[in-house]
Scaffold this motif. Structure first.
Motif, PDB file in Angstrom:
ATOM      1  N   THR A   1       8.599   1.733   4.109  1.00  0.00           N
ATOM      2  CA  THR A   1       9.017   0.455   3.524  1.00  0.00           C
ATOM      3  C   THR A   1       8.379   0.306   2.148  1.00  0.00           C
ATOM      4  O   THR A   1       7.231   0.701   1.946  1.00  0.00           O
ATOM      5  CB  THR A   1       8.607  -0.727   4.418  1.00  0.00           C
ATOM      6  OG1 THR A   1       7.177  -0.736   4.547  1.00  0.00           O
ATOM      7  CG2 THR A   1       9.217  -0.611   5.793  1.00  0.00           C
ATOM      8  N   HIS A   2       9.149  -0.223   1.201  1.00  0.00           N
ATOM      9  CA  HIS A   2       8.709  -0.288  -0.200  1.00  0.00           C
ATOM     10  C   HIS A   2       8.979  -1.656  -0.791  1.00  0.00           C
ATOM     11  O   HIS A   2       9.910  -2.341  -0.372  1.00  0.00           O
ATOM     12  CB  HIS A   2       9.453   0.769  -1.023  1.00  0.00           C
ATOM     13  CG  HIS A   2       9.237   2.163  -0.521  1.00  0.00           C
ATOM     14  ND1 HIS A   2      10.015   2.708   0.459  1.00  0.00           N
ATOM     15  CD2 HIS A   2       8.318   3.104  -0.842  1.00  0.00           C
ATOM     16  CE1 HIS A   2       9.589   3.922   0.733  1.00  0.00           C
ATOM     17  NE2 HIS A   2       8.557   4.196  -0.030  1.00  0.00           N
ATOM     18  N   VAL A   3       8.197  -2.020  -1.800  1.00  0.00           N
ATOM     19  CA  VAL A   3       8.455  -3.275  -2.513  1.00  0.00           C
ATOM     20  C   VAL A   3       9.692  -3.089  -3.390  1.00  0.00           C
ATOM     21  O   VAL A   3      10.123  -1.961  -3.654  1.00  0.00           O
ATOM     22  CB  VAL A   3       7.247  -3.690  -3.392  1.00  0.00           C
ATOM     23  CG1 VAL A   3       6.015  -3.926  -2.535  1.00  0.00           C
ATOM     24  CG2 VAL A   3       6.950  -2.625  -4.458  1.00  0.00           C
TER      25      VAL A   3
ATOM     26  N   ASN B   1       0.823  -1.208   0.000  1.00  0.00           N
ATOM     27  CA  ASN B   1       0.000   0.000   0.000  1.00  0.00           C
ATOM     28  C   ASN B   1       0.861   1.263   0.000  1.00  0.00           C
ATOM     29  O   ASN B   1       0.542   2.244  -0.647  1.00  0.00           O
ATOM     30  CB  ASN B   1      -0.926   0.004   1.219  1.00  0.00           C
ATOM     31  CG  ASN B   1      -2.163  -0.840   0.983  1.00  0.00           C
ATOM     32  OD1 ASN B   1      -2.534  -1.086  -0.165  1.00  0.00           O
ATOM     33  ND2 ASN B   1      -2.792  -1.284   2.046  1.00  0.00           N
ATOM     34  N   HIS B   2       1.976   1.194   0.750  1.00  0.00           N
ATOM     35  CA  HIS B   2       2.848   2.370   0.810  1.00  0.00           C
ATOM     36  C   HIS B   2       3.430   2.685  -0.565  1.00  0.00           C
ATOM     37  O   HIS B   2       3.353   3.816  -1.051  1.00  0.00           O
ATOM     38  CB  HIS B   2       3.968   2.143   1.832  1.00  0.00           C
ATOM     39  CG  HIS B   2       4.868   3.335   1.951  1.00  0.00           C
ATOM     40  ND1 HIS B   2       5.186   3.917   3.133  1.00  0.00           N
ATOM     41  CD2 HIS B   2       5.472   4.093   1.000  1.00  0.00           C
ATOM     42  CE1 HIS B   2       5.958   4.967   2.919  1.00  0.00           C
ATOM     43  NE2 HIS B   2       6.146   5.081   1.623  1.00  0.00           N
ATOM     44  N   THR B   3       3.999   1.685  -1.206  1.00  0.00           N
ATOM     45  CA  THR B   3       4.577   1.925  -2.525  1.00  0.00           C
ATOM     46  C   THR B   3       3.487   2.384  -3.500  1.00  0.00           C
ATOM     47  O   THR B   3       3.732   3.204  -4.385  1.00  0.00           O
ATOM     48  CB  THR B   3       5.290   0.656  -3.035  1.00  0.00           C
ATOM     49  OG1 THR B   3       6.102   0.142  -1.987  1.00  0.00           O
ATOM     50  CG2 THR B   3       6.169   0.965  -4.240  1.00  0.00           C
TER      51      THR B   3
ATOM     52  N   THR C   1       1.072   4.345  -2.836  1.00  0.00           N
ATOM     53  CA  THR C   1       0.804   5.790  -2.715  1.00  0.00           C
ATOM     54  C   THR C   1       1.731   6.567  -3.642  1.00  0.00           C
ATOM     55  O   THR C   1       1.311   7.540  -4.270  1.00  0.00           O
ATOM     56  CB  THR C   1       0.987   6.325  -1.267  1.00  0.00           C
ATOM     57  OG1 THR C   1       2.296   6.049  -0.830  1.00  0.00           O
ATOM     58  CG2 THR C   1      -0.012   5.753  -0.313  1.00  0.00           C
ATOM     59  N   HIS C   2       2.990   6.118  -3.755  1.00  0.00           N
ATOM     60  CA  HIS C   2       3.916   6.785  -4.689  1.00  0.00           C
ATOM     61  C   HIS C   2       3.357   6.684  -6.115  1.00  0.00           C
ATOM     62  O   HIS C   2       3.377   7.639  -6.869  1.00  0.00           O
ATOM     63  CB  HIS C   2       5.287   6.103  -4.662  1.00  0.00           C
ATOM     64  CG  HIS C   2       6.069   6.297  -3.390  1.00  0.00           C
ATOM     65  ND1 HIS C   2       7.311   6.879  -3.371  1.00  0.00           N
ATOM     66  CD2 HIS C   2       5.787   5.991  -2.098  1.00  0.00           C
ATOM     67  CE1 HIS C   2       7.776   6.894  -2.111  1.00  0.00           C
ATOM     68  NE2 HIS C   2       6.855   6.364  -1.326  1.00  0.00           N
ATOM     69  N   ILE C   3       2.892   5.479  -6.444  1.00  0.00           N
ATOM     70  CA  ILE C   3       2.437   5.217  -7.811  1.00  0.00           C
ATOM     71  C   ILE C   3       1.168   6.023  -8.119  1.00  0.00           C
ATOM     72  O   ILE C   3       1.048   6.622  -9.190  1.00  0.00           O
ATOM     73  CB  ILE C   3       2.195   3.698  -8.007  1.00  0.00           C
ATOM     74  CG1 ILE C   3       3.546   2.963  -7.925  1.00  0.00           C
ATOM     75  CG2 ILE C   3       1.503   3.419  -9.333  1.00  0.00           C
ATOM     76  CD1 ILE C   3       3.429   1.448  -7.964  1.00  0.00           C
TER      77      ILE C   3
ATOM     78  N   ALA D   1      11.730  11.726  -1.301  1.00  0.00           N
ATOM     79  CA  ALA D   1      12.465  11.449  -0.072  1.00  0.00           C
ATOM     80  C   ALA D   1      11.478  10.745   0.850  1.00  0.00           C
ATOM     81  O   ALA D   1      10.420  11.276   1.132  1.00  0.00           O
ATOM     82  CB  ALA D   1      12.934  12.746   0.554  1.00  0.00           C
ATOM     83  N   CYS D   2      11.804   9.515   1.276  1.00  0.00           N
ATOM     84  CA  CYS D   2      10.823   8.748   2.030  1.00  0.00           C
ATOM     85  C   CYS D   2      11.510   7.744   2.932  1.00  0.00           C
ATOM     86  O   CYS D   2      12.458   7.094   2.546  1.00  0.00           O
ATOM     87  CB  CYS D   2       9.883   8.029   1.060  1.00  0.00           C
ATOM     88  SG  CYS D   2       8.596   7.123   1.915  1.00  0.00           S
ATOM     89  N   GLY D   3      11.015   7.631   4.138  1.00  0.00           N
ATOM     90  CA  GLY D   3      11.607   6.710   5.111  1.00  0.00           C
ATOM     91  C   GLY D   3      10.804   5.439   5.321  1.00  0.00           C
ATOM     92  O   GLY D   3      11.086   4.674   6.229  1.00  0.00           O
TER      93      GLY D   3
HETATM   94 ZN   LIG Z   1       7.554   5.898   0.472  1.00  0.00          ZN
END
Ligand SMILES: [Zn+2]
Ligand SMILES: [Zn+2]
Length: 897
Positions: free
Chosen positions: A692-694, A584-586, A588-590, A688-690
């Motif tokens: 967790t990502h796939v 879900n986090h990744t 949001t970037h997409i 810039a992001c701290g």
């Molecule tokens: Zn991120």
């Protein structure tokens, strides 16, 4: 100490604070102003007063002190080439939307470009040393002055000359030398014309002595020698001294052009075009003395309307001249200035709205429209935008990219204002007294009624000079978050395993435990942060309730007893949950980058939330999303997944990352650390992001937008699911739509059946009626309908309890029978769904005695329900299906026994 006292202190020691080499080399004399005692430095033996009080103040209007003429564009070219010649790096402007500071919406000075807030401290980060930058700065405090004073702008270009005095940079002597040479050599201003005034400047937690430089009363620049940290009464020397010279590019142009106002030489060809379009006769014999008076009087009166009145009086202008020339000119200057500011702000991703910094943009747009309405000026805003960008792109080529976006936003916003006017009219008509400043603020804040509009409607005669300053204060800075205090002194930073191998099981040492809190030497549990929800799992067998980060220390809150300090505990991360959150986090970037490509350059992440099975991304956008928008965003997002793009993570020095990728990296807000973690999905999205990502976008499998909503002015919420949740969502939706389809089909079938029955009833009623009416005594039954004649011959009773008949049939048959036999009572009982319904007809001759209404009431009661009607026709029913026969018996007893 206050500023005045510090200035006295510094001026008491001019050798230490102000006497630069240039003054010695050139023979500058230090004097005290005959009027105000301020100290200044001059080469002019006759000069006795400081620039504020000299006779030659603003005498450059109509008579510039240079032989060369440079407009805005050319002035910057001159400044830039001078500094490059003198070993400076010329850097591009930073965005006017100040993404790198939490306490500012907009960039207000060139030095802000290089200030980064770390905790409570401001540090300076220079991409080059020394450097020069044409920094567009936005300031909304003097909005009332814009267009009127000749020199106030809502945005202006600050020439920033900055240096750190190390092996590459320089300190005071070199700085003032350069500024003097810039004026004399590059701009051709005579040495005698230049006056330096001793001053002090403070801001952003630091301060220092400064030399302001003036030519004929116009302050061109201010060289601040920032060397102290703290406030004026409690300070120490900075580790890193800074040269902070800021000069107004618009003023450099103005002094060489000598036009009546700075507006006449700083906006390019648009000013003349609008003046011509509006048919204003610009007679310089009127404008030069008028605007010179305005400039001179500005410091004398607090209220702008007094400045104006006095200038009119001194220059002897008639009302007719004011109305025909000055007022429309002021309006044109205002419109051009405000549009220029909107061009910069919208290009850099800001949107007009009711909240935060967007508020200032909305009010400017409304001022533009009200000014055009008030002065009956019919300008094409798109044309003004085009001509301005054509001119500005000589200095700021990046504005070309957002030309159409700027037009789109301004057109939407103008349309909204037009449609809100009717509502404003209503509110204004209800005002019973002249509103005070506080009322004006409320009127704007809650109803969107601008003071310009009130002026136009003649509710107020003037806009109070404090209005914009007060309003701007309200919207200046964002709220700071509260921090909880935990006893964490002396604890080292936690090693973050999720940035490394990211194990799901690990052992760690307990560094500290208290109440329900545990601090480990290392952790793979992700702490709540950046909109990403914390991991779950357990520590030493105890369930984790929450995980938070305090500085660089991760604090775990657990359910049961805390382990002992010094123990080694085994830890397990809930892998399924982490996997869902990470996808879900990744996503949001997409979705963020997809929304930007579909909707426009103004789309930024406003905030985000990522849970295991659902997530949301709030983006900046002017309107609610249409179904078409949503589909396009979803398609774009899924095509990024299908392309299997690797997600790259690199660490950069913050300054390097900003220079390399720009300020788009700050989607999630300010990053208060020197080294930033850059997450990039190809070149589509770099942030810039701290979190967790796939590793690859294909890991997400699928993204599905579940809901969108406009949650506040200028912000749209996109709710979505990804990975398994997306697949489940799609499956469920499919099932839902299938079962819905089934249901619909069933309904359709039932409807068909009913129609069929009705058709049948129509055909059968006369046939059945005929057979029943043939009964002359006793009882007969035809198709489950019974006719029973009373022995007395006074009444006849016909009834049916068959479920083969519906209401349509009973109503039809009852009517036919009672018409043919006026002493007949007809009673139909049938089941419909969960209920039993009853329909009763009573014939003409018997209805008085045996009322249909009474019979239905009685039957319904037996059935456990209610009913009623007229003596001739009534209906009712109940829920006790087992009482059907009792009900009929009861009816029969009422009628024929
Ligand atoms: Zn991120
Ligand atoms: Zn003075």
């Amino acid at each position: 100490m206050n500023k005045k006292e510090i200035l006295e202190k510094f001026s008491a020691d001019p050798k230490r604070y102000y006497n630069v080499n240039l003054f010695k080399d050139q023979g500058f004399e230090r004097r005290s102003c005959k009027t105000c005692n301020r100290y200044f430095w001059t080469l002019d033996a006759e000069r006795e007063k400081c620039p504020d009080h000299s006779d030659d103040t603003y005498s450059f209007i109509g008579d510039p002190p240079t032989s060369k003429r440079f407009d805005y564009t050319q002035s910057w070219k001159e400044v830039e080439s001078f500094f490059i010649k003198n070993n400076h790096t010329s850097i591009n402007r930073y965005p006017v939307v100040c993404r790198w500071r939490d306490d500012l919406y907009f960039t207000i000075a060139s030095i802000v470009d290089f200030q980064r807030v770390m905790g409570s401290k401001v540090v300076f980060e220079f991409p080059a040393n020394p450097l020069v930058v044409p920094q567009t700065c936005l300031r909304f405090k003097d909005l009332e002055n814009v267009g009127v004073t000749g020199r106030h702008f809502s945005s202006f270009c600050m020439i920033g000359q900055h240096s750190i005095p190390d092996e590459n940079g320089y300190w005071k002597d070199e700085c003032v030398n350069l500024d003097f040479n810039l004026l004399t050599q590059q701009f051709g201003i005579a040495k005698k014309e230049i006056t330096f005034v001793e001053d002090v400047w403070e801001g952003g937690g630091s301060f220092g002595s400064s030399l302001e430089y003036f030519v004929r009363g116009l302050e061109l620049g201010n060289a601040v020698f920032t060397e102290f940290q703290g406030d004026l009464s409690n300070y120490k020397t900075l580790d890193q001294r800074i040269i902070d010279m800021g000069a107004g590019l618009e003023r450099f142009a103005w002094i060489t052009m000598g036009t009546p106002t700075a507006y006449d030489c700083c906006f390019g060809p648009i000013t003349q075009k609008l003046i011509q379009d509006a048919g204003i006769d610009t007679d310089s014999s009127i404008l030069v003395p008028y605007f010179t008076e305005i400039a001179k009087n500005l410091e004398l009166y607090e209220d702008l309307s007094h400045v104006r009145k006095n200038a009119i009086k001194t220059t002897g202008l008639s009302d007719e001249q004011i109305n025909r020339i000055i007022t429309p000119l002021e309006g044109i200057y205002l419109i051009i200035d405000h549009i220029r500011t909107l061009i910069f702000a919208i290009s850099d991703g800001a949107l007009p709205s009711n909240v935060g910094g967007g508020y200032n943009l909305r009010i400017m747009l409304r001022r533009i429209v009200s000014t055009m309405d008030r002065l009956k000026l019919k300008f094409d805003l798109n044309e003004i935008i085009d001509i301005q960008i054509d001119y500005l792109k000589n200095t700021y080529p990046e504005l070309e990219k957002t030309r159409e976006d700027v037009k789109e936003i301004i057109s939407i916003e103008t349309g909204r204002y037009d449609s809100s006017k009717q509502r404003m009219q209503k509110i204004v008509s209800k005002l019973d007294k002249e509103p005070k400043v506080e009322d004006l603020i409320t009127l704007y804040e809650s109803d969107g009624v601008t003071p310009e509009y009130l002026k136009e409607m003649k509710v107020i005669s003037e806009i109070p000079s404090t209005f914009y300053a007060k309003l701007s204060d309200l919207h200046q800075s964002k709220k700071q978050k509260e921090q909880v205090n935990l006893p964490l002194e002396g604890i080292p930073d936690t090693e973050l395993l999720f940035y490394g191998d990211d194990p799901r099981e690990f052992d760690a040492k307990v560094l500290k435990s208290f109440e329900n809190f545990v601090i480990l030497d290392k952790t793979a549990f992700y702490a709540r942060g950046g909109g990403q929800e914390p991991d779950q799992g357990n520590i030493g067998g105890q369930e984790i309730m929450d995980i938070t980060k305090h500085g660089n220390i991760v604090v775990h809150e657990i359910k049961g007893d805390v382990p002992k300090e010094g123990d080694t505990v085994s830890c397990t991360v809930d892998a399924k949950r982490r996997d869902g959150i990470t996808k879900n986090h990744t996503s949001t970037h997409i979705i963020n980058t997809s929304a930007r490509s579909v909707l426009g350059s103004w789309v930024w992440q406003h905030s985000a939330f990522k849970e295991e099975d659902h997530a949301r991304l709030d983006i900046t956008h002017h309107s609610a999303l249409t179904n078409d928008d949503v589909k396009k965003i979803e398609d774009a997002a899924n095509s990024i997944i299908e392309k299997s793009i690797p997600v790259k993570i690199e660490n950069f020095d913050r300054g390097t990352a900003e220079q390399k990728y720009g300020f788009r990296i700050y989607q999630g807000g300010v990053v208060p650390v020197k080294s930033v973690r850059i997450v990039s999905i190809g070149d589509l999205d770099i942030e810039a992001c701290g979190g967790t990502h796939v590793a690859n976008t294909s890991d997400i499998e699928q993204i599905k937008i579940t809901k969108t909503k406009r949650i506040q002015d200028g912000v749209v919420r996109i709710e979505f699911v990804s990975g398994n949740s997306a697949k489940e969502f799609v499956k469920k939706k499919q099932q839902d739509s299938e079962s819905k389809e089934k249901e619909e089909k069933l309904k359709e079938q039932e409807k068909g059946k009913r129609i069929e029955q009705r058709q049948l009833a129509k055909e059968r009623i006369p046939v059945i009626a005929k057979s029943l009416l043939e009964c002359k005594q006793g009882t007969i039954t035809v198709d489950d309908i019974t006719m029973e004649l009373a022995a007395s011959g006074k009444a006849n009773f016909c009834y049916s309890t068959s479920d083969n008949y519906d209401d349509v049939f009973h109503i039809g048959l009852g009517e036919v029978l009672c018409k043919a036999d006026p002493k007949l009572v007809y009673c139909g009982l049938f089941e419909q769904g969960e209920k039993i319904r009853v329909i009763v007809y009573s014939g003409e001759n018997i209805s008085k005695e045996k009322s249909a209404g009474e019979i239905v009431k009685s039957i319904s009661q037996i059935l456990g329900g209610a009913g009623g009607g007229s003596p001739k026709f009534a209906q009712g029913g109940g829920i006790n299906k087992s009482k059907k026969e009792d009900a009929i018996k009861n009816a029969k007893s009422m009628i024929i026994e």
